[in-house]
Motif scaffolding. Sequence first.
Motif, PDB file in Angstrom:
ATOM      1  N   LEU A   1       0.506  -1.295  -0.028  1.00  0.00           N
ATOM      2  CA  LEU A   1      -0.073   0.123  -0.040  1.00  0.00           C
ATOM      3  C   LEU A   1       0.731   1.323  -0.070  1.00  0.00           C
ATOM      4  O   LEU A   1       0.544   2.305  -0.649  1.00  0.00           O
ATOM      5  CB  LEU A   1      -0.986   0.078   1.339  1.00  0.00           C
ATOM      6  N   ALA A   2       2.073   1.249   0.672  1.00  0.00           N
ATOM      7  CA  ALA A   2       2.785   2.601   0.715  1.00  0.00           C
ATOM      8  C   ALA A   2       3.280   2.870  -0.858  1.00  0.00           C
ATOM      9  O   ALA A   2       3.341   3.944  -0.758  1.00  0.00           O
ATOM     10  CB  ALA A   2       4.146   2.220   1.684  1.00  0.00           C
ATOM     11  N   ASP A   3       3.674   1.694  -1.268  1.00  0.00           N
ATOM     12  CA  ASP A   3       4.173   1.854  -2.697  1.00  0.00           C
ATOM     13  C   ASP A   3       3.023   2.402  -3.425  1.00  0.00           C
ATOM     14  O   ASP A   3       3.446   3.141  -4.538  1.00  0.00           O
ATOM     15  CB  ASP A   3       4.533   0.542  -3.314  1.00  0.00           C
ATOM     16  N   ALA A   4       1.814   2.114  -3.681  1.00  0.00           N
ATOM     17  CA  ALA A   4       0.790   2.393  -4.228  1.00  0.00           C
ATOM     18  C   ALA A   4       0.613   3.911  -4.112  1.00  0.00           C
ATOM     19  O   ALA A   4       0.097   4.699  -4.947  1.00  0.00           O
ATOM     20  CB  ALA A   4      -0.456   1.471  -4.026  1.00  0.00           C
ATOM     21  N   ARG A   5       0.593   4.364  -2.741  1.00  0.00           N
ATOM     22  CA  ARG A   5       0.434   5.815  -2.567  1.00  0.00           C
ATOM     23  C   ARG A   5       1.727   6.462  -3.112  1.00  0.00           C
ATOM     24  O   ARG A   5       1.380   7.836  -3.283  1.00  0.00           O
ATOM     25  CB  ARG A   5       0.439   5.883  -0.809  1.00  0.00           C
ATOM     26  N   MET A   6       2.663   6.003  -3.157  1.00  0.00           N
ATOM     27  CA  MET A   6       4.033   6.808  -3.668  1.00  0.00           C
ATOM     28  C   MET A   6       3.600   7.080  -5.243  1.00  0.00           C
ATOM     29  O   MET A   6       4.155   7.951  -5.676  1.00  0.00           O
ATOM     30  CB  MET A   6       5.269   5.814  -3.455  1.00  0.00           C
ATOM     31  N   ILE A   7       2.948   6.357  -5.886  1.00  0.00           N
ATOM     32  CA  ILE A   7       2.560   6.348  -7.298  1.00  0.00           C
ATOM     33  C   ILE A   7       1.637   7.694  -7.156  1.00  0.00           C
ATOM     34  O   ILE A   7       1.766   8.316  -8.198  1.00  0.00           O
ATOM     35  CB  ILE A   7       1.766   5.003  -7.924  1.00  0.00           C
ATOM     36  N   SER A   8       0.674   7.491  -6.319  1.00  0.00           N
ATOM     37  CA  SER A   8      -0.511   8.654  -6.364  1.00  0.00           C
ATOM     38  C   SER A   8       0.294   9.761  -6.111  1.00  0.00           C
ATOM     39  O   SER A   8      -0.136  11.028  -6.790  1.00  0.00           O
ATOM     40  CB  SER A   8      -1.302   8.147  -5.204  1.00  0.00           C
ATOM     41  N   ASN A   9       1.113  10.047  -5.182  1.00  0.00           N
ATOM     42  CA  ASN A   9       1.837  11.193  -4.842  1.00  0.00           C
ATOM     43  C   ASN A   9       2.593  11.636  -6.155  1.00  0.00           C
ATOM     44  O   ASN A   9       2.656  13.018  -6.267  1.00  0.00           O
ATOM     45  CB  ASN A   9       2.865  11.104  -3.834  1.00  0.00           C
TER      46      ASN A   9
ATOM     47  N   LEU B   1      -7.076   5.841 -10.443  1.00  0.00           N
ATOM     48  CA  LEU B   1      -5.664   5.199  -9.622  1.00  0.00           C
ATOM     49  C   LEU B   1      -6.269   4.757  -8.257  1.00  0.00           C
ATOM     50  O   LEU B   1      -6.019   3.826  -7.547  1.00  0.00           O
ATOM     51  CB  LEU B   1      -4.956   6.387  -9.748  1.00  0.00           C
ATOM     52  N   ASN B   2      -7.224   5.554  -7.551  1.00  0.00           N
ATOM     53  CA  ASN B   2      -7.658   5.307  -6.325  1.00  0.00           C
ATOM     54  C   ASN B   2      -8.189   3.942  -6.497  1.00  0.00           C
ATOM     55  O   ASN B   2      -8.168   3.484  -4.992  1.00  0.00           O
ATOM     56  CB  ASN B   2      -8.704   6.420  -5.977  1.00  0.00           C
TER      57      ASN B   2
END
Length: 342
Positions: free
Chosen positions: A102-110, A319-320
């Motif tokens: 999940l942390a990596d997925a949020r990195m993509i979002s950022n 993306l979400n």
Amino acid sequence: MSATVKFAVLGCGHIGKRHADLIVKHPDAQLVATIDSLNIETLQIGNFAVPHFNSLVDFISSGIAADVVNICTPNGLHASQAVECLDSGMHVVIEKPIAIHLADARMISNAAEKNKKLVFPVVQNRYSSAIKWLKELISNQQLGQIYMVQLNCFWNRDDRYYKKDGWRGTLEWDGGPLFTQFSHFIDVLLWVFGDIRNIEAKFFNFNHDHITEFEDSGIITFDLATEGAGSISYSTSVYQSNFESSITVIAEKGTVKIGGQYMNSIEYCHVDGTENPKLNKEEFFNDYGSYSGSASNHHLVIDNVIKTINGSEEQDVSLNEGIQVVEVIEKIYQKRDKVSEI
């Protein structure tokens, strides 16, 4: 008239070749490069007749202009490569899963937000006629109160599959069958019914302990965030070939089961005031030689990417939504990771 969208494909295995082939065939797309650590001859991609690069860094350094990079590499590489592409000013299409943390997925979002670029998760099963019909049925509340939802995913992934590539079967690069095989169906569950909570799970490794670092089967129970209860049963231990991917709904005003090997047919429909729909029979599935995969609706994914970038269509999958799939699978696998020995 639509502007031509320029694509590069990163990762040229079976699914990457499919992306490249569909890009070449689309009238509003242009394939400008392929990227893979292996050479053209080994990959057998000389027919695309575009520059080939052995690394993403080499491609970016080349100065070749691309609007989009399609990421078709091992799961564990998706996030870092997506961020690199976004930071270089390109949109990205990411094969499932978008990440395995999940942390990596949020990195993509950022990175997408910072660079004002789009990220397109590939979940082509949403385009299947049976799934779209179920989504409409639930959205229109034709079933009334939902009592139970059961998701079954029973496939074959044996030594023929895991011995092909070193990344398959590893926790670091593969992550497990819920990421690599069944994330499409987790997406369907969340898209149609919403979030899930109160997750409990048991995991088993029946006949893959010699070749994988994770389970081959699992049983999961949960509550729907809105109403009702559900379960997921999955396995990659099915003998020789895929058996089924199905979803059964027990509800106040009816019962529905969508089944088939790839959740592509309505097997049972008894709903108050509803007739069985006529579905598109011309649906195909990804054929990888010794095994097969999910619905092959990638042409619709590519088409939506092009039309979204050109401003004539909205993005089909956000993306979400891709992040939500990763979040739910991570919650499930937190149960697995607490078990010292499967």
